[in-house]
Scaffold this active site. Structure first.
Site, short mmCIF file in Angstrom:
data_model
loop_
_atom_site.label_atom_id
_atom_site.label_comp_id
_atom_site.label_asym_id
_atom_site.label_seq_id
_atom_site.Cartn_x
_atom_site.Cartn_y
_atom_site.Cartn_z
N ARG A 47 -46.06 -31.37 -88.20
CA ARG A 47 -45.42 -32.86 -88.53
C ARG A 47 -46.47 -33.97 -88.78
O ARG A 47 -46.43 -35.51 -88.83
CB ARG A 47 -44.20 -33.28 -87.44
CG ARG A 47 -43.17 -32.76 -87.26
CD ARG A 47 -42.74 -32.81 -86.24
NE ARG A 47 -41.42 -32.17 -86.74
CZ ARG A 47 -40.61 -31.58 -85.68
NH1 ARG A 47 -40.21 -31.90 -84.77
NH2 ARG A 47 -39.13 -31.14 -85.84
N GLN A 98 -40.43 -25.72 -73.49
CA GLN A 98 -40.40 -24.54 -73.81
C GLN A 98 -41.19 -23.60 -73.36
O GLN A 98 -40.99 -22.05 -72.32
CB GLN A 98 -40.27 -24.20 -75.21
CG GLN A 98 -39.62 -25.30 -75.93
CD GLN A 98 -39.63 -24.85 -77.65
OE1 GLN A 98 -40.36 -24.57 -78.41
NE2 GLN A 98 -38.78 -25.30 -78.33
N SER A 139 -45.25 -28.27 -72.45
CA SER A 139 -43.88 -27.91 -73.25
C SER A 139 -42.82 -27.51 -72.46
O SER A 139 -42.74 -26.66 -71.58
CB SER A 139 -44.85 -27.10 -73.92
OG SER A 139 -43.50 -25.66 -74.62
N GLY A 170 -36.55 -22.66 -81.91
CA GLY A 170 -37.73 -22.93 -81.07
C GLY A 170 -38.00 -22.51 -79.55
O GLY A 170 -38.11 -21.06 -78.54
N ASP A 201 -40.36 -34.98 -80.20
CA ASP A 201 -39.67 -35.32 -81.23
C ASP A 201 -38.94 -36.56 -82.30
O ASP A 201 -38.76 -36.49 -83.20
CB ASP A 201 -37.87 -34.67 -80.69
CG ASP A 201 -38.75 -32.92 -80.47
OD1 ASP A 201 -39.27 -32.35 -80.73
OD2 ASP A 201 -37.77 -32.93 -79.46
N ARG A 252 -29.54 -24.49 -72.65
CA ARG A 252 -29.54 -24.38 -71.18
C ARG A 252 -28.17 -24.58 -70.99
O ARG A 252 -27.86 -23.40 -69.85
CB ARG A 252 -29.90 -25.62 -70.69
CG ARG A 252 -32.16 -25.30 -71.14
CD ARG A 252 -32.10 -27.09 -70.74
NE ARG A 252 -34.11 -26.64 -70.72
CZ ARG A 252 -34.64 -26.99 -72.10
NH1 ARG A 252 -33.47 -26.60 -73.12
NH2 ARG A 252 -36.06 -26.87 -71.89
N SER A 300 -31.43 -29.96 -76.26
CA SER A 300 -32.10 -29.43 -74.65
C SER A 300 -31.00 -29.34 -74.29
O SER A 300 -31.29 -28.00 -73.29
CB SER A 300 -32.44 -30.01 -75.23
OG SER A 300 -33.69 -29.64 -76.09
C1 S3P Z 1 -37.34 -28.48 -76.44
C2 S3P Z 1 -39.32 -28.74 -75.97
C3 S3P Z 1 -40.16 -29.59 -76.43
C4 S3P Z 1 -39.40 -29.99 -78.54
C5 S3P Z 1 -38.26 -29.15 -78.87
C6 S3P Z 1 -37.20 -28.71 -77.42
C7 S3P Z 1 -37.02 -27.64 -74.91
O1 S3P Z 1 -40.80 -28.72 -77.28
O2 S3P Z 1 -40.52 -30.17 -79.35
O3 S3P Z 1 -38.07 -30.06 -79.86
O4 S3P Z 1 -35.35 -27.96 -75.57
O5 S3P Z 1 -37.27 -27.58 -74.21
P1 S3P Z 1 -42.31 -27.80 -77.08
O6 S3P Z 1 -42.11 -27.03 -75.48
O7 S3P Z 1 -43.00 -26.96 -77.79
O8 S3P Z 1 -42.73 -29.21 -76.49
#
Ligand code: S3P
Length: 442
Positions: free
Chosen positions: A361, A175, A173, A99, A330, A26, A22
């Site tokens: 999952r 993300q 979330s 994602g 995760d 960023r 993560s």
């Molecule tokens: C992440 C946020 C999480 C996590 C993903 C990485 C991120 O997802 O499961 O592996 O880097 O912001 P969600 O925002 O869908 O919870």
């Protein structure tokens, strides 16, 4: 496919895991949005993070890999273009399996003067994007799902003026939150995202270090708020990425379940929005000690973990649910593996988000554990693991989900016979050298 055997003896070692995924994503994104250069050390060279680099190169950002002349440390240098100097991409941005790349980049693309398209692999094209399309549309962006199924490919119309919003996200979330915050950098007025529980806050920490006026608060109703006042210039920084606790989790779990084991995992990020796994396993009786804790910026520590006899609560049950879930989302597959080996029932609840990760999952973990002889049942928002039945080797379908492949590698350590993991190369998504590192401990 990889074939793995039961561990012949304890795991002992002093190891490092690769950089946090993560934070690595960023560092490239915010470096690209900033003025001046950003130097990143400890960057995770995995497929997902390389997808982020590819996407920004398509937007005209120069990104170099080199060795630091003074000490030979691998460094990524991002030559930032500032918020408003990206070039229109010649083709669709491709995010692979990531994602994080898809959803965070969408917040940036929504605010550009040019049209763009973004998509990823088969898994990405099934993951829900309405969760970002809704707030982006409320901000004045024009984003459509090309197939009309609320999934990628997403198409953005350029030249829209965005306005800040107060957005109540139904899910915790990072993300979604980060996507809205990134769009908020371009918006007129403040942007606030409320979420039911605080999700990982790497965006808030790193954007603030780059100069943005952004912070977290607990709102009056108990929800978590991220608040951005746009307008401050972003300035390139030096970023040192700590080891990924999500990768360390496999070794923590392995040491806990193989009798006599003791592992020291160095320089792991322990931000409390990510470290739920440590607290939960400690409550189960895991012998985990943090050494050399460094609280500056993104907190990090060395993690010492020893084999432990785990225990449930009074009624021989252990419940994992509520606000801790986003802080270990995760890691739940590998925690389920640990629970399968423990002599009590573990109930994982409030984790319906697991159904929309790289694989479903809940179903894929239950499928694999059942094949190995565990008594486990899926629920709508988690699973119930009746731990303690002996595990045996099996052919495990990873469903090309990196976290599944690594979790079942851990299970193989205590399973009689051979465990074969299909599509094991998917570990390249987050941890390309996983099997090499794992097998070096056997
Ligand atoms: C992440 C946020 C999480 C996590 C993903 C990485 C991120 O997802 O499961 O592996 O880097 O912001 P969600 O925002 O869908 O919870």
């Amino acid at each position: 496919m990889i074939a793995l055997e039961k561990a012949k003896g304890p795991l002992k070692g002093d190891i490092f895991v690769p950089g946090d995924k993560s934070i690595s994503h960023r560092s490239i994104m915010f470096g690209a949005l900033a003025e001046g250069t950003t130097e990143v050390t400890g960057f995770l060279q995995s497929a997902d993070c390389l997808s982020t680099i590819d996407c920004f190169r398509k937007l005209g950002v120069e990104i170099e890999h080199s060795l630091r002349p003074t000490n030979g440390v691998p460094t990524i240098t991002v030559h930032g273009r500032g918020l408003r100097n990206f070039k229109a991409p010649d083709s669709t941005l491709y995010t692979g399996n990531s994602g994080t790349t898809t959803r965070l980049m969408s917040g940036i693309l929504a605010a550009q003067p040019f049209n763009s398209m973004i998509t990823g692999d088969n898994s990405i094209e099934k993951r829900p994007m309405k969760r970002i399309m809704t707030p982006l549309s409320q901000m004045g962006a024009e984003v459509i799902s090309v197939m009309g199924n609320d999934c990628a490919p997403l198409s953005f119309t350029g030249g829209k003026t965005l306005r800040g919003i107060n957005y109540r996200s139904p899910v915790a979330s990072a993300q979604v939150k980060s996507c809205v915050m990134l769009a908020g950098l371009y918006a007129e007025g403040d942007t606030v995202v409320y979420e039911p529980a605080l999700s990982r806050n790497h965006t808030e920490i790193m954007l603030s270090a780059f100069g943005a006026d952004i912070h977290n608060e607990v709102a009056r109703d108990g929800s978590a708020a991220a608040i951005l006042h746009p307008g401050m210039p972003l300035i390139g920084q030096k970023v040192n990425v700590p080891g990924d606790i999500s990768s360390a989790a496999y070794f923590i779990a392995a040491a806990l379940i193989v009798p006599g084991s003791e592992l020291l995992i160095r320089n792991v990020g322990i931000n409390n929005t990510r470290s739920g796994i440590l607290a939960v396993l400690q409550q189960m009786g895991a012998d985990i000690t943090l050494l050399n804790v460094d609280e500056t910026s993104e907190p990090k520590a060395d993690i010492l973990v020893k084999y432990s006899e785990l225990h449930g609560a009074d009624n021989n049950q252990f419940v994992i649910g509520g606000k801790v879930i986003p802080t270990m989302i995760d890691e739940l597959p590998v925690v389920a593996v640990v629970a399968a080996t423990a002599g009590f029932d573990t109930i994982i609840k409030d984790a319906a988000e697991l159904r929309i990760k790289e694989s479903n999952r809940i179903d894929t973990v239950v499928e694999g554990l059942t094949k190995m002889g565990c008594d486990v049942e899926a629920t709508d928002d988690g699973m119930i693991i009746h731990g303690g039945k002996p595990l045996h080797g099996a052919d495990i379908n990873s469903h090309a989900d990196h976290r599944l492949a690594m979790s079942f590698a851990v299970a193989s350590l205590v399973a009689d016979g051979t465990t074969r993991i299909l599509d094991d190369e998917c570990v390249g998504i987050s941890y390309p050298s996983f099997f090499k590192d794992f097998q070096s401990l056997l």
